[in-house]
Design a protein around this motif. Structure first.
Motif, PDB file in Angstrom:
ATOM      1  N   GLN A 294       0.862  -1.149  -0.174  1.00  0.00           N
ATOM      2  CA  GLN A 294      -0.073   0.154  -0.081  1.00  0.00           C
ATOM      3  C   GLN A 294       0.985   1.115   0.149  1.00  0.00           C
ATOM      4  OE1 GLN A 294      -3.421  -0.468  -0.274  1.00  0.00           O
ATOM      5  NE2 GLN A 294      -2.896  -2.490  -0.331  1.00  0.00           N
ATOM      6  N   LEU A 295       0.968   2.153  -1.111  1.00  0.00           N
ATOM      7  CA  LEU A 295       1.588   3.194  -1.212  1.00  0.00           C
ATOM      8  C   LEU A 295       1.392   4.102  -0.038  1.00  0.00           C
ATOM      9  CD1 LEU A 295       1.825   4.053  -4.761  1.00  0.00           C
ATOM     10  CD2 LEU A 295       3.710   3.062  -3.542  1.00  0.00           C
TER      11      LEU A 295
ATOM     12  N   LEU B 126       8.541   3.830  -1.194  1.00  0.00           N
ATOM     13  CA  LEU B 126       8.761   3.429  -2.892  1.00  0.00           C
ATOM     14  C   LEU B 126       8.196   4.368  -3.852  1.00  0.00           C
ATOM     15  CD1 LEU B 126       7.092  -0.166  -2.000  1.00  0.00           C
ATOM     16  CD2 LEU B 126       9.406   0.544  -2.496  1.00  0.00           C
ATOM     17  N   LEU B 127       7.686   5.505  -3.456  1.00  0.00           N
ATOM     18  CA  LEU B 127       7.374   6.591  -4.186  1.00  0.00           C
ATOM     19  C   LEU B 127       8.437   7.113  -5.121  1.00  0.00           C
ATOM     20  CD1 LEU B 127       4.616   8.241  -2.271  1.00  0.00           C
ATOM     21  CD2 LEU B 127       4.105   7.142  -4.372  1.00  0.00           C
ATOM     22  N   ALA B 128       9.538   7.088  -4.361  1.00  0.00           N
ATOM     23  CA  ALA B 128      10.978   7.515  -5.111  1.00  0.00           C
ATOM     24  C   ALA B 128      11.111   7.066  -6.611  1.00  0.00           C
ATOM     25  CB  ALA B 128      11.980   7.402  -4.465  1.00  0.00           C
ATOM     26  N   ALA B 129      10.599   5.769  -6.607  1.00  0.00           N
ATOM     27  CA  ALA B 129      10.560   4.998  -7.771  1.00  0.00           C
ATOM     28  C   ALA B 129       9.600   5.363  -8.835  1.00  0.00           C
ATOM     29  CB  ALA B 129      10.482   3.452  -7.678  1.00  0.00           C
ATOM     30  N   LEU B 130       8.581   6.060  -8.429  1.00  0.00           N
ATOM     31  CA  LEU B 130       7.650   6.538  -9.549  1.00  0.00           C
ATOM     32  C   LEU B 130       7.779   8.200  -9.684  1.00  0.00           C
ATOM     33  CD1 LEU B 130       4.529   4.710  -7.798  1.00  0.00           C
ATOM     34  CD2 LEU B 130       6.118   3.944  -9.779  1.00  0.00           C
ATOM     35  N   MET B 131       8.010   8.734  -8.774  1.00  0.00           N
ATOM     36  CA  MET B 131       8.102  10.147  -9.189  1.00  0.00           C
ATOM     37  C   MET B 131       9.444  10.689  -9.586  1.00  0.00           C
ATOM     38  SD  MET B 131       6.414  11.243  -5.047  1.00  0.00           S
ATOM     39  CE  MET B 131       7.453  12.545  -5.166  1.00  0.00           C
TER      40      MET B 131
ATOM     41  N   GLN C 180       5.585  16.593  -4.784  1.00  0.00           N
ATOM     42  CA  GLN C 180       4.624  16.156  -3.459  1.00  0.00           C
ATOM     43  C   GLN C 180       4.171  14.746  -3.687  1.00  0.00           C
ATOM     44  OE1 GLN C 180       4.552  18.594  -1.006  1.00  0.00           O
ATOM     45  NE2 GLN C 180       6.065  19.522  -2.278  1.00  0.00           N
ATOM     46  N   ALA C 181       4.386  13.927  -2.589  1.00  0.00           N
ATOM     47  CA  ALA C 181       3.889  12.593  -2.682  1.00  0.00           C
ATOM     48  C   ALA C 181       2.295  12.546  -2.601  1.00  0.00           C
ATOM     49  CB  ALA C 181       4.456  11.865  -1.605  1.00  0.00           C
TER      50      ALA C 181
END
Length: 177
Positions: A108-109, A115-120, A142-143
């Protein structure tokens, strides 16, 4: 399976769906990928491949020599598509020097914001604000908007050692549902 992008993927809510649009940039790979994937062998000549196979695994792993993979040539015509509904995300969080076996877990993000660093990633010149300015590469993102948009998207994290065969066995059943 079609290809959206190698680098940047734009996402947005569209009703109950999340839509994804890619920047049509070909995947860039290193020689280690080429020498171990027969489909990609034509990207280098046989002599170079033999030279690369004599390198220690660690040296081959860190060799930065990028090659573009022409999707149409190696995977067939009309395999690149500009956009799609986003159903799930797979984050590769595995390491070549890990000792743990390859594993796949749903996450769950909102609980795994690391893990958001891999997407942003800054969209750079691919997105212009209404005032005409562009985001700078070092401008913090912003996350919260990512977590909000992706709250109903299944997110999986692949961890442990890099093992493509094991990864396929874990991932393929998810693609059938």
């Amino acid at each position: 399976i079609n290809y959206l992008t190698n680098d940047r993927l734009f996402i947005r809510k569209a009703g109950a769906q999340v839509q994804a649009a890619g920047i049509p940039k070909l995947p860039r790979i290193n020689p280690g990928t080429i020498v171990h994937n027969p489909r990609l062998h034509p990207l280098i000549d046989a002599e170079r491949r033999e030279q690369l196979l004599t390198l220690p695994v660690e040296e081959l792993w860190h060799l930065e020599e990028k090659f573009d993979v022409p999707i149409d040539r190696f995977y067939g015509k009309n395999r690149i598509q500009p956009d799609a509904d986003l159903a799930s995300i797979l984050i590769l969080h595995w390491h070549h020097d890990a000792t743990e076996p390859t594993s796949l877990n749903e996450v769950q993000l909102d609980q795994r914001t690391d893990l958001l660093a891999a997407l942003m990633k800054s969209p750079g010149p691919f997105y212009q604000r209404t005032d005409g300015t562009f985001l700078k590469d070092d401008e913090p993102l912003q996350a919260e908007p990512y977590v909000e948009i992706l709250q109903n998207i299944r997110v999986y994290e692949l961890t442990g050692r890099i093992d493509f065969e094991a990864a396929l066995q874990l991932i393929l059943p998810l693609m059938e549902t």
